[in-house]
Design a protein around this motif. Structure first.
Motif, PDB file in Angstrom:
ATOM      1  N   LEU A  82       9.417  -6.432  -7.939  1.00  0.00           N
ATOM      2  CA  LEU A  82       7.965  -6.264  -8.027  1.00  0.00           C
ATOM      3  C   LEU A  82       7.252  -7.604  -7.892  1.00  0.00           C
ATOM      4  O   LEU A  82       6.196  -7.700  -7.259  1.00  0.00           O
ATOM      5  CB  LEU A  82       7.590  -5.606  -9.353  1.00  0.00           C
ATOM      6  CG  LEU A  82       8.063  -4.164  -9.565  1.00  0.00           C
ATOM      7  CD1 LEU A  82       7.547  -3.634 -10.890  1.00  0.00           C
ATOM      8  CD2 LEU A  82       7.614  -3.264  -8.428  1.00  0.00           C
ATOM      9  N   LYS A  83       7.817  -8.645  -8.485  1.00  0.00           N
ATOM     10  CA  LYS A  83       7.214  -9.973  -8.343  1.00  0.00           C
ATOM     11  C   LYS A  83       7.240 -10.429  -6.892  1.00  0.00           C
ATOM     12  O   LYS A  83       6.272 -11.019  -6.390  1.00  0.00           O
ATOM     13  CB  LYS A  83       7.961 -10.982  -9.220  1.00  0.00           C
ATOM     14  CG  LYS A  83       7.661 -10.882 -10.704  1.00  0.00           C
ATOM     15  CD  LYS A  83       8.342 -12.018 -11.449  1.00  0.00           C
ATOM     16  CE  LYS A  83       7.958 -12.025 -12.919  1.00  0.00           C
ATOM     17  NZ  LYS A  83       8.574 -13.167 -13.642  1.00  0.00           N
ATOM     18  N   ARG A  87       0.834  -1.206   0.000  1.00  0.00           N
ATOM     19  CA  ARG A  87       0.000   0.000   0.000  1.00  0.00           C
ATOM     20  C   ARG A  87       0.868   1.256   0.000  1.00  0.00           C
ATOM     21  O   ARG A  87       0.602   2.205  -0.757  1.00  0.00           O
ATOM     22  CB  ARG A  87      -0.918  -0.008   1.225  1.00  0.00           C
ATOM     23  CG  ARG A  87      -1.751   1.265   1.388  1.00  0.00           C
ATOM     24  CD  ARG A  87      -2.689   1.151   2.570  1.00  0.00           C
ATOM     25  NE  ARG A  87      -1.993   0.830   3.796  1.00  0.00           N
ATOM     26  CZ  ARG A  87      -1.357   1.730   4.546  1.00  0.00           C
ATOM     27  NH1 ARG A  87      -1.316   3.000   4.176  1.00  0.00           N
ATOM     28  NH2 ARG A  87      -0.756   1.362   5.664  1.00  0.00           N
ATOM     29  N   LEU A  88       1.898   1.278   0.811  1.00  0.00           N
ATOM     30  CA  LEU A  88       2.791   2.436   0.840  1.00  0.00           C
ATOM     31  C   LEU A  88       3.561   2.557  -0.472  1.00  0.00           C
ATOM     32  O   LEU A  88       3.786   3.661  -0.974  1.00  0.00           O
ATOM     33  CB  LEU A  88       3.760   2.316   2.013  1.00  0.00           C
ATOM     34  CG  LEU A  88       3.123   2.415   3.405  1.00  0.00           C
ATOM     35  CD1 LEU A  88       4.143   2.091   4.485  1.00  0.00           C
ATOM     36  CD2 LEU A  88       2.533   3.795   3.636  1.00  0.00           C
ATOM     37  N   PHE A  89       3.966   1.433  -1.029  1.00  0.00           N
ATOM     38  CA  PHE A  89       4.685   1.427  -2.305  1.00  0.00           C
ATOM     39  C   PHE A  89       3.832   2.034  -3.417  1.00  0.00           C
ATOM     40  O   PHE A  89       4.330   2.754  -4.283  1.00  0.00           O
ATOM     41  CB  PHE A  89       5.074  -0.009  -2.655  1.00  0.00           C
ATOM     42  CG  PHE A  89       5.805  -0.157  -3.960  1.00  0.00           C
ATOM     43  CD1 PHE A  89       7.174   0.046  -4.029  1.00  0.00           C
ATOM     44  CD2 PHE A  89       5.131  -0.509  -5.118  1.00  0.00           C
ATOM     45  CE1 PHE A  89       7.856  -0.090  -5.229  1.00  0.00           C
ATOM     46  CE2 PHE A  89       5.801  -0.650  -6.323  1.00  0.00           C
ATOM     47  CZ  PHE A  89       7.168  -0.439  -6.379  1.00  0.00           C
ATOM     48  N   GLN A  90       2.534   1.771  -3.381  1.00  0.00           N
ATOM     49  CA  GLN A  90       1.646   2.226  -4.442  1.00  0.00           C
ATOM     50  C   GLN A  90       1.016   3.587  -4.171  1.00  0.00           C
ATOM     51  O   GLN A  90       0.669   4.295  -5.118  1.00  0.00           O
ATOM     52  CB  GLN A  90       0.531   1.197  -4.656  1.00  0.00           C
ATOM     53  CG  GLN A  90       1.018  -0.140  -5.177  1.00  0.00           C
ATOM     54  CD  GLN A  90      -0.100  -1.161  -5.268  1.00  0.00           C
ATOM     55  OE1 GLN A  90      -0.800  -1.435  -4.297  1.00  0.00           O
ATOM     56  NE2 GLN A  90      -0.285  -1.729  -6.445  1.00  0.00           N
ATOM     57  N   GLN A  91       0.863   3.969  -2.907  1.00  0.00           N
ATOM     58  CA  GLN A  91       0.045   5.140  -2.600  1.00  0.00           C
ATOM     59  C   GLN A  91       0.769   6.251  -1.854  1.00  0.00           C
ATOM     60  O   GLN A  91       0.314   7.398  -1.891  1.00  0.00           O
ATOM     61  CB  GLN A  91      -1.175   4.711  -1.766  1.00  0.00           C
ATOM     62  CG  GLN A  91      -2.065   3.702  -2.459  1.00  0.00           C
ATOM     63  CD  GLN A  91      -3.218   3.251  -1.585  1.00  0.00           C
ATOM     64  OE1 GLN A  91      -3.465   3.806  -0.514  1.00  0.00           O
ATOM     65  NE2 GLN A  91      -3.930   2.226  -2.026  1.00  0.00           N
ATOM     66  N   HIS A  92       1.868   5.949  -1.166  1.00  0.00           N
ATOM     67  CA  HIS A  92       2.520   6.998  -0.370  1.00  0.00           C
ATOM     68  C   HIS A  92       3.132   8.051  -1.291  1.00  0.00           C
ATOM     69  O   HIS A  92       3.957   7.741  -2.149  1.00  0.00           O
ATOM     70  CB  HIS A  92       3.605   6.397   0.522  1.00  0.00           C
ATOM     71  CG  HIS A  92       4.275   7.411   1.401  1.00  0.00           C
ATOM     72  ND1 HIS A  92       3.695   7.888   2.558  1.00  0.00           N
ATOM     73  CD2 HIS A  92       5.460   8.056   1.284  1.00  0.00           C
ATOM     74  CE1 HIS A  92       4.500   8.768   3.123  1.00  0.00           C
ATOM     75  NE2 HIS A  92       5.575   8.893   2.366  1.00  0.00           N
ATOM     76  N   LEU A  93       2.722   9.300  -1.117  1.00  0.00           N
ATOM     77  CA  LEU A  93       3.171  10.391  -1.975  1.00  0.00           C
ATOM     78  C   LEU A  93       4.404  11.067  -1.392  1.00  0.00           C
ATOM     79  O   LEU A  93       4.464  11.356  -0.196  1.00  0.00           O
ATOM     80  CB  LEU A  93       2.053  11.419  -2.156  1.00  0.00           C
ATOM     81  CG  LEU A  93       0.821  10.955  -2.933  1.00  0.00           C
ATOM     82  CD1 LEU A  93      -0.246  12.039  -2.924  1.00  0.00           C
ATOM     83  CD2 LEU A  93       1.189  10.585  -4.366  1.00  0.00           C
ATOM     84  N   SER A 149       4.131  15.717  -6.902  1.00  0.00           N
ATOM     85  CA  SER A 149       4.250  14.576  -6.000  1.00  0.00           C
ATOM     86  C   SER A 149       4.123  13.304  -6.822  1.00  0.00           C
ATOM     87  O   SER A 149       3.503  13.300  -7.888  1.00  0.00           O
ATOM     88  CB  SER A 149       3.167  14.614  -4.910  1.00  0.00           C
ATOM     89  OG  SER A 149       1.877  14.543  -5.488  1.00  0.00           O
ATOM     90  N   THR A 150       4.722  12.242  -6.325  1.00  0.00           N
ATOM     91  CA  THR A 150       4.652  10.965  -7.022  1.00  0.00           C
ATOM     92  C   THR A 150       4.851   9.842  -6.021  1.00  0.00           C
ATOM     93  O   THR A 150       5.213  10.076  -4.867  1.00  0.00           O
ATOM     94  CB  THR A 150       5.715  10.881  -8.131  1.00  0.00           C
ATOM     95  OG1 THR A 150       5.506   9.695  -8.894  1.00  0.00           O
ATOM     96  CG2 THR A 150       7.114  10.836  -7.542  1.00  0.00           C
ATOM     97  N   THR A 151       4.613   8.630  -6.466  1.00  0.00           N
ATOM     98  CA  THR A 151       4.789   7.454  -5.624  1.00  0.00           C
ATOM     99  C   THR A 151       6.013   6.674  -6.086  1.00  0.00           C
ATOM    100  O   THR A 151       6.503   6.863  -7.203  1.00  0.00           O
ATOM    101  CB  THR A 151       3.555   6.542  -5.690  1.00  0.00           C
ATOM    102  OG1 THR A 151       3.398   6.062  -7.035  1.00  0.00           O
ATOM    103  CG2 THR A 151       2.302   7.294  -5.272  1.00  0.00           C
ATOM    104  N   VAL A 152       6.475   5.783  -5.225  1.00  0.00           N
ATOM    105  CA  VAL A 152       7.613   4.943  -5.590  1.00  0.00           C
ATOM    106  C   VAL A 152       7.246   4.053  -6.775  1.00  0.00           C
ATOM    107  O   VAL A 152       8.053   3.835  -7.678  1.00  0.00           O
ATOM    108  CB  VAL A 152       8.048   4.093  -4.383  1.00  0.00           C
ATOM    109  CG1 VAL A 152       9.187   3.159  -4.768  1.00  0.00           C
ATOM    110  CG2 VAL A 152       8.476   4.986  -3.232  1.00  0.00           C
ATOM    111  N   GLN A 153       6.020   3.548  -6.788  1.00  0.00           N
ATOM    112  CA  GLN A 153       5.605   2.682  -7.891  1.00  0.00           C
ATOM    113  C   GLN A 153       5.679   3.410  -9.224  1.00  0.00           C
ATOM    114  O   GLN A 153       6.104   2.828 -10.233  1.00  0.00           O
ATOM    115  CB  GLN A 153       4.181   2.171  -7.653  1.00  0.00           C
ATOM    116  CG  GLN A 153       3.644   1.338  -8.814  1.00  0.00           C
ATOM    117  CD  GLN A 153       2.336   0.652  -8.504  1.00  0.00           C
ATOM    118  OE1 GLN A 153       2.308  -0.382  -7.858  1.00  0.00           O
ATOM    119  NE2 GLN A 153       1.242   1.227  -8.955  1.00  0.00           N
TER     120      GLN A 153
END
Length: 340
Positions: free
Chosen positions: A207-208, A158-164, A171-175
């Motif tokens: 990612l896998k 969740r943090l990987f995909q959503q944390h800004l 702003s951007t996410t790590v993903q």
């Protein structure tokens, strides 16, 4: 005020709540110390016994589960913002294919930090899981809850995909950063530019790894697979593949040579299969090859017939695609093989 005698049942409840609160306080302190890599005041066995008393003797599995999941969430929310998200990564135009080309060193640093954070989290989750073995699997199944380990992995995803990560007005996410890097490297590989395959392979493998063990509870049963980081990147790569080969097919047709078109189509099918099989795996490679076949063969049948392609030539092209999809070795296409 007259004296009121406390009923025995009420006295037992107060005593029970007091003991549970004391054990949970001990567990909270010990788990925080272990998650932070600090010396704990109790041994592993003593901490395990404390968790056992809460879950089994006091029958407070719900409170123990909520405490552990909350501590893991707090730990991850404190660690994730420390990732080295450089200004150049945040300022890069995320939707442009060339955004990651000038920031490869920053992407490498970010990937290394992510891998170290994931390894650390995996170790800590394993320790916490062993400490809370009293929360046997039947508790998770009966209450439709992910295990402690799966809950921690879900928090990381969740943090990987959503944390800004904000900087100025952007702003951007790590993903997003990792996705742009992978898409850019795939594009460069398709145009035969220099690519760091080792770094690309390691990023996809990461990612896998974090997409495994997705919680399969009733709430997320139908959507869990589609929400993983690897599935998101695969979807973007399929979109890029479709757009790239649409333009490629148009360029080949513009030259008006049937033999050249067939050679290019077969070579691209083979290249895409080998690239995606090595980097993404056979299931994803099959999707890519099918997409390439749609764009350069099936949707161009009328155009190829205008170039006087006979039915056996079209059948040959489709057979080459089928051969790849059945994991067979494609034969080298030569000019003498094409009959028209």
């Amino acid at each position: 005020m007259p004296y009121q005698k406390v009923k025995p049942q009420r006295r037992l409840e107060v005593l029970h709540d007091t003991k549970v609160a004391r054990e949970l306080e001990i567990l909270e302190r010990e788990l925080k110390l272990r998650l932070q890599h600090r010396p704990s005041t109790l041994s592993f066995e003593e901490t395990y016994r404390s968790a056992y008393r809460v879950a089994i003797l006091f029958r407070e599995k719900k409170k123990l589960y909520e405490l552990v999941v909350t501590l893991i969430d707090e730990y991850m929310n404190a660690r994730f913002p420390t990732l080295p998200m450089r200004d150049r990564l945040l300022q890069a135009p995320i939707e442009e294919m060339g955004a990651a080309r000038d920031v490869e060193s920053d992407v490498t640093e970010l990937l290394e930090a992510l891998e170290n954070l994931w390894k650390d989290l995996s170790i800590q989750l394993s320790v916490v899981r062993d400490l809370c073995m009293a929360l046997e699997s039947c508790y998770y199944d009966d209450n439709n809850l992910p295990s402690v380990y799966d809950a921690g992995c879900t928090t990381f995803r969740r943090l990987f995909q959503q944390h800004l990560f904000p900087i100025g007005v952007n702003s951007t996410t790590v993903q997003n950063v990792i996705m742009v890097f992978i898409r850019n490297e795939f594009h460069r590989d398709r145009i035969y530019d220099l690519v760091d395959h080792e770094r690309l392979r390691s990023s996809i493998q990461f990612l896998k790894t974090i997409s495994e063990n997705v919680a399969k509870n009733k709430v997320s049963k139908n959507t869990a697979e589609e929400d993983t980081p690897f599935a998101a990147v695969e979807a973007r790569l399929l979109h890029d593949c479709q757009r790239f080969y649409q333009e490629e097919a148009e360029a080949w047709l513009h030259h008006g040579r049937l033999d050249s078109y067939c050679h290019q189509a077969v070579r691209r099918l083979q290249d895409e299969w080998e690239r995606c099989k090595a980097l993404l795996g056979e299931p994803s490679a099959g999707k890519m090859v099918k997409l390439v076949g749609d764009e350069v063969i099936r949707r161009r049948l009328d155009d190829l017939k205008q170039l006087e392609a006979r039915d056996d030539v079209l059948t040959w092209l489709q057979d080459e695609e089928s051969r790849l999809l059945s994991y067979s070795t494609i034969r080298d296409a030569s000019k003498d093989d094409i009959r028209y």
